[in-house]
Design a protein around this motif. Structure first.
Motif, PDB file in Angstrom:
ATOM      1  N   GLU A 180       0.814  -1.209   0.000  1.00 18.82           N
ATOM      2  CA  GLU A 180       0.000   0.000   0.000  1.00 18.82           C
ATOM      3  C   GLU A 180       0.849   1.261   0.000  1.00 18.82           C
ATOM      4  O   GLU A 180       0.529   2.244  -0.674  1.00 18.82           O
ATOM      5  CB  GLU A 180      -0.941   0.004   1.218  1.00 18.82           C
ATOM      6  CG  GLU A 180      -1.897  -1.167   1.271  1.00 18.82           C
ATOM      7  CD  GLU A 180      -2.724  -1.300   0.011  1.00 18.82           C
ATOM      8  OE1 GLU A 180      -3.319  -0.302  -0.435  1.00 18.82           O
ATOM      9  OE2 GLU A 180      -2.759  -2.422  -0.547  1.00 18.82           O
ATOM     10  N   PHE A 181       1.946   1.271   0.759  1.00 14.57           N
ATOM     11  CA  PHE A 181       2.802   2.451   0.781  1.00 14.57           C
ATOM     12  C   PHE A 181       3.372   2.753  -0.602  1.00 14.57           C
ATOM     13  O   PHE A 181       3.466   3.909  -1.018  1.00 14.57           O
ATOM     14  CB  PHE A 181       3.956   2.241   1.769  1.00 14.57           C
ATOM     15  CG  PHE A 181       3.625   2.557   3.201  1.00 14.57           C
ATOM     16  CD1 PHE A 181       2.316   2.524   3.665  1.00 14.57           C
ATOM     17  CD2 PHE A 181       4.629   2.867   4.098  1.00 14.57           C
ATOM     18  CE1 PHE A 181       2.013   2.802   4.993  1.00 14.57           C
ATOM     19  CE2 PHE A 181       4.346   3.160   5.423  1.00 14.57           C
ATOM     20  CZ  PHE A 181       3.041   3.127   5.874  1.00 14.57           C
ATOM     21  N   ILE A 182       3.761   1.700  -1.299  1.00 17.28           N
ATOM     22  CA  ILE A 182       4.386   1.877  -2.616  1.00 17.28           C
ATOM     23  C   ILE A 182       3.411   2.510  -3.601  1.00 17.28           C
ATOM     24  O   ILE A 182       3.756   3.432  -4.349  1.00 17.28           O
ATOM     25  CB  ILE A 182       4.882   0.516  -3.150  1.00 17.28           C
ATOM     26  CG1 ILE A 182       5.928  -0.088  -2.210  1.00 17.28           C
ATOM     27  CG2 ILE A 182       5.423   0.655  -4.558  1.00 17.28           C
ATOM     28  CD1 ILE A 182       7.113   0.809  -1.938  1.00 17.28           C
ATOM     29  N   PHE A 183       2.162   2.043  -3.564  1.00 22.71           N
ATOM     30  CA  PHE A 183       1.188   2.576  -4.504  1.00 22.71           C
ATOM     31  C   PHE A 183       0.615   3.915  -4.046  1.00 22.71           C
ATOM     32  O   PHE A 183       0.203   4.739  -4.873  1.00 22.71           O
ATOM     33  CB  PHE A 183       0.083   1.548  -4.761  1.00 22.71           C
ATOM     34  CG  PHE A 183       0.550   0.435  -5.658  1.00 22.71           C
ATOM     35  CD1 PHE A 183       0.667   0.633  -7.023  1.00 22.71           C
ATOM     36  CD2 PHE A 183       0.915  -0.785  -5.143  1.00 22.71           C
ATOM     37  CE1 PHE A 183       1.124  -0.372  -7.859  1.00 22.71           C
ATOM     38  CE2 PHE A 183       1.382  -1.802  -5.966  1.00 22.71           C
ATOM     39  CZ  PHE A 183       1.485  -1.604  -7.329  1.00 22.71           C
ATOM     40  N   ASP A 184       0.581   4.161  -2.733  1.00 16.53           N
ATOM     41  CA  ASP A 184       0.115   5.478  -2.300  1.00 16.53           C
ATOM     42  C   ASP A 184       1.128   6.553  -2.655  1.00 16.53           C
ATOM     43  O   ASP A 184       0.751   7.690  -2.931  1.00 16.53           O
ATOM     44  CB  ASP A 184      -0.190   5.499  -0.794  1.00 16.53           C
ATOM     45  CG  ASP A 184      -1.335   6.449  -0.475  1.00 16.53           C
ATOM     46  OD1 ASP A 184      -2.447   6.235  -1.003  1.00 16.53           O
ATOM     47  OD2 ASP A 184      -1.123   7.426   0.266  1.00 16.53           O
ATOM     48  N   THR A 185       2.407   6.207  -2.665  1.00 16.07           N
ATOM     49  CA  THR A 185       3.417   7.142  -3.153  1.00 16.07           C
ATOM     50  C   THR A 185       3.144   7.499  -4.605  1.00 16.07           C
ATOM     51  O   THR A 185       3.122   8.682  -4.978  1.00 16.07           O
ATOM     52  CB  THR A 185       4.823   6.528  -3.016  1.00 16.07           C
ATOM     53  OG1 THR A 185       5.097   6.292  -1.638  1.00 16.07           O
ATOM     54  CG2 THR A 185       5.879   7.448  -3.596  1.00 16.07           C
ATOM     55  N   ALA A 186       2.918   6.490  -5.433  1.00 13.31           N
ATOM     56  CA  ALA A 186       2.629   6.738  -6.853  1.00 13.31           C
ATOM     57  C   ALA A 186       1.343   7.537  -7.016  1.00 13.31           C
ATOM     58  O   ALA A 186       1.252   8.444  -7.852  1.00 13.31           O
ATOM     59  CB  ALA A 186       2.541   5.416  -7.607  1.00 13.31           C
ATOM     60  N   ARG A 187       0.334   7.227  -6.204  1.00 16.62           N
ATOM     61  CA  ARG A 187      -0.956   7.916  -6.293  1.00 16.62           C
ATOM     62  C   ARG A 187      -0.801   9.402  -5.962  1.00 16.62           C
ATOM     63  O   ARG A 187      -1.339  10.271  -6.659  1.00 16.62           O
ATOM     64  CB  ARG A 187      -1.953   7.252  -5.337  1.00 16.62           C
ATOM     65  CG  ARG A 187      -3.369   7.823  -5.382  1.00 16.62           C
ATOM     66  CD  ARG A 187      -4.281   7.055  -4.444  1.00 16.62           C
ATOM     67  NE  ARG A 187      -4.444   5.676  -4.880  1.00 16.62           N
ATOM     68  CZ  ARG A 187      -4.003   4.613  -4.205  1.00 16.62           C
ATOM     69  NH1 ARG A 187      -3.353   4.759  -3.067  1.00 16.62           N
ATOM     70  NH2 ARG A 187      -4.199   3.401  -4.667  1.00 16.62           N
ATOM     71  N   SER A 188      -0.046   9.698  -4.905  1.00 11.67           N
ATOM     72  CA  SER A 188       0.076  11.090  -4.476  1.00 11.67           C
ATOM     73  C   SER A 188       0.933  11.903  -5.436  1.00 11.67           C
ATOM     74  O   SER A 188       0.601  13.052  -5.758  1.00 11.67           O
ATOM     75  CB  SER A 188       0.674  11.141  -3.063  1.00 11.67           C
ATOM     76  OG  SER A 188       0.427  12.386  -2.460  1.00 11.67           O
ATOM     77  N   VAL A 189       2.038  11.335  -5.913  1.00 14.50           N
ATOM     78  CA  VAL A 189       2.873  12.065  -6.865  1.00 14.50           C
ATOM     79  C   VAL A 189       2.119  12.264  -8.177  1.00 14.50           C
ATOM     80  O   VAL A 189       2.206  13.341  -8.807  1.00 14.50           O
ATOM     81  CB  VAL A 189       4.215  11.336  -7.096  1.00 14.50           C
ATOM     82  CG1 VAL A 189       5.019  12.033  -8.190  1.00 14.50           C
ATOM     83  CG2 VAL A 189       5.024  11.296  -5.798  1.00 14.50           C
ATOM     84  N   THR A 190       1.349  11.267  -8.605  1.00 17.33           N
ATOM     85  CA  THR A 190       0.526  11.424  -9.803  1.00 17.33           C
ATOM     86  C   THR A 190      -0.488  12.546  -9.620  1.00 17.33           C
ATOM     87  O   THR A 190      -0.743  13.338 -10.540  1.00 17.33           O
ATOM     88  CB  THR A 190      -0.195  10.107 -10.140  1.00 17.33           C
ATOM     89  OG1 THR A 190       0.776   9.077 -10.353  1.00 17.33           O
ATOM     90  CG2 THR A 190      -1.048  10.256 -11.388  1.00 17.33           C
ATOM     91  N   ASP A 191      -1.048  12.644  -8.427  1.00 11.40           N
ATOM     92  CA  ASP A 191      -1.992  13.722  -8.130  1.00 11.40           C
ATOM     93  C   ASP A 191      -1.309  15.081  -8.253  1.00 11.40           C
ATOM     94  O   ASP A 191      -1.875  16.032  -8.808  1.00 11.40           O
ATOM     95  CB  ASP A 191      -2.552  13.524  -6.716  1.00 11.40           C
ATOM     96  CG  ASP A 191      -3.736  14.429  -6.420  1.00 11.40           C
ATOM     97  OD1 ASP A 191      -4.571  14.643  -7.323  1.00 11.40           O
ATOM     98  OD2 ASP A 191      -3.838  14.922  -5.284  1.00 11.40           O
ATOM     99  N   LEU A 192      -0.077  15.183  -7.762  1.00  9.69           N
ATOM    100  CA  LEU A 192       0.680  16.433  -7.893  1.00  9.69           C
ATOM    101  C   LEU A 192       0.930  16.775  -9.360  1.00  9.69           C
ATOM    102  O   LEU A 192       0.864  17.943  -9.765  1.00  9.69           O
ATOM    103  CB  LEU A 192       2.005  16.330  -7.151  1.00  9.69           C
ATOM    104  CG  LEU A 192       1.931  16.290  -5.624  1.00  9.69           C
ATOM    105  CD1 LEU A 192       3.297  15.956  -5.035  1.00  9.69           C
ATOM    106  CD2 LEU A 192       1.434  17.620  -5.072  1.00  9.69           C
ATOM    107  N   LEU A 193       1.223  15.758 -10.160  1.00  4.80           N
ATOM    108  CA  LEU A 193       1.446  15.980 -11.586  1.00  4.80           C
ATOM    109  C   LEU A 193       0.170  16.449 -12.273  1.00  4.80           C
ATOM    110  O   LEU A 193       0.169  17.439 -13.023  1.00  4.80           O
ATOM    111  CB  LEU A 193       1.940  14.694 -12.251  1.00  4.80           C
ATOM    112  CG  LEU A 193       3.345  14.209 -11.909  1.00  4.80           C
ATOM    113  CD1 LEU A 193       3.564  12.803 -12.440  1.00  4.80           C
ATOM    114  CD2 LEU A 193       4.391  15.162 -12.484  1.00  4.80           C
TER     115      LEU A 193
END
Length: 328
Positions: A180-193
């Protein structure tokens, strides 16, 4: 190790206090993120590990589950408490520790107040932001004043994953840091993008943990969807270009597979060392460093140690070097 070999600068190191753990448990985090137990921490034990591993300086921060447990007033109070505790540790051990301050997000006014206190009074080296707080992700427009202030200060922003709000179903009963941590990192950075936050605020230095999580293998997919669903702006950098401007720590099992994937996204000048101690046990930290120290360095670098330390000193230029007379 020879005296001219640099000590690592650890950008991903954590601390806890008895009061913080007590308050987190009272808020329902008895098993934080599904991990079997809270770690213990002391500056003395941390320094002993750093000396065994030739880590010169560690940037301390509060990990998941963060400091906002549902009440803004309590979160402001706890942010101030842990930031002052971290700053005291930095003062007591010159050259050995730095501080990434916690902010009481999603309370914007409280976060702005704490940014000012952390930088102007505590001399913090940067801030730590959880990937989401109660489902509020970092690209949320309500957080724009916080990003603007951090950008104005040229802040170092260390991102740290936490559990998504849907973890009860998605984690399948397993510890959330595993997947979950790995994908939440991707989710949040994608949101910033997708929100354009990173493009608007180019004076930030953003550090993404754990070799970027899932981002190296998802970067082209994210880029393609941004091209399809966002208004075309020919002058704007692509998602891949924006991801290449971020920094990435090597905490976790970087070798043998994750680090090569990251190198396909980011240049070697964007890589930093991270231990993830005290949540990662000392034995695992030592094994991780042994793996990095024995791995072939990328072309043009003497070692992973020299490379990541030089990069970190560029990102954190005011981090003092310890003298032989400094207490440890």
């Amino acid at each position: 190790m020879s005296c001219d070999t640099p000590g690592y600068l650890d950008v991903h190191a954590h601390f806890v206090t008895d009061s913080y753990v007590r308050q987190a448990r009272a808020a329902g985090h008895e098993l934080p993120d599904g991990v079997p137990a809270w770690p213990t921490w002391s500056a003395t034990a941390h320094l002993e590990l750093m000396d065994r591993c030739a880590i010169e300086t560690a940037m301390l921060s509060i990990s998941s589950p963060g400091i906002h447990f549902g009440d803004d007033t309590a979160a402001r109070r706890l942010a101030r408490e842990v930031n002052e505790a971290g700053a005291e540790t930095v003062r007591e051990h010159p050259g050995r520790f730095g501080l990434f301050a916690s902010l009481p997000l999603p309370d914007v006014d409280g976060a702005l107040e704490e940014i000012a206190y952390a930088y102007d009074d505590l001399n913090a080296d940067g801030v730590i932001l959880e990937t989401n707080t109660h489902g509020n992700y970092l690209g949320n427009g309500d957080l724009e004043p916080v990003w603007a202030e951090l950008d104005r200060r040229g802040a170092v922003v260390f991102l740290h994953p936490t559990s998504p709000v849907c973890w009860e179903r998605s984690a399948l009963g397993r510890p959330r840091p595993m997947i979950e941590f790995i994908f939440d990192t991707a989710r949040s950075v994608t949101d910033l993008l997708m929100a354009g936050t990173l493009e608007r605020h180019r004076d930030l230095t953003v550090i993404v943990p754990h070799c970027g999580g899932a981002l190296p293998v998802l970067a082209d997919r994210i880029d393609g969807f941004m091209n399809m669903f966002m208004p075309p702006r020919p002058e704007s950098p692509t998602a891949v270009e924006q991801l290449g401007r971020l920094y990435y720590d090597l905490a976790g099992p970087a070798l043998p597979r994750q680090l090569p994937a990251l190198l396909g996204l980011a240049g070697t000048d964007r890589l930093l060392y991270g231990s993830d101690h005290c949540w990662t046990p000392a034995a695992a930290v030592q094994a991780h460093i042994a793996g990095l120290d024995s791995a072939p360095a990328p072309e043009g670098a003497v070692s992973w140690r020299a490379l990541t330390t030089a990069n970190a000193r560029r990102v954190l230029p005011r981090t003092p070097r310890r003298s032989t007379e400094s207490p440890s």
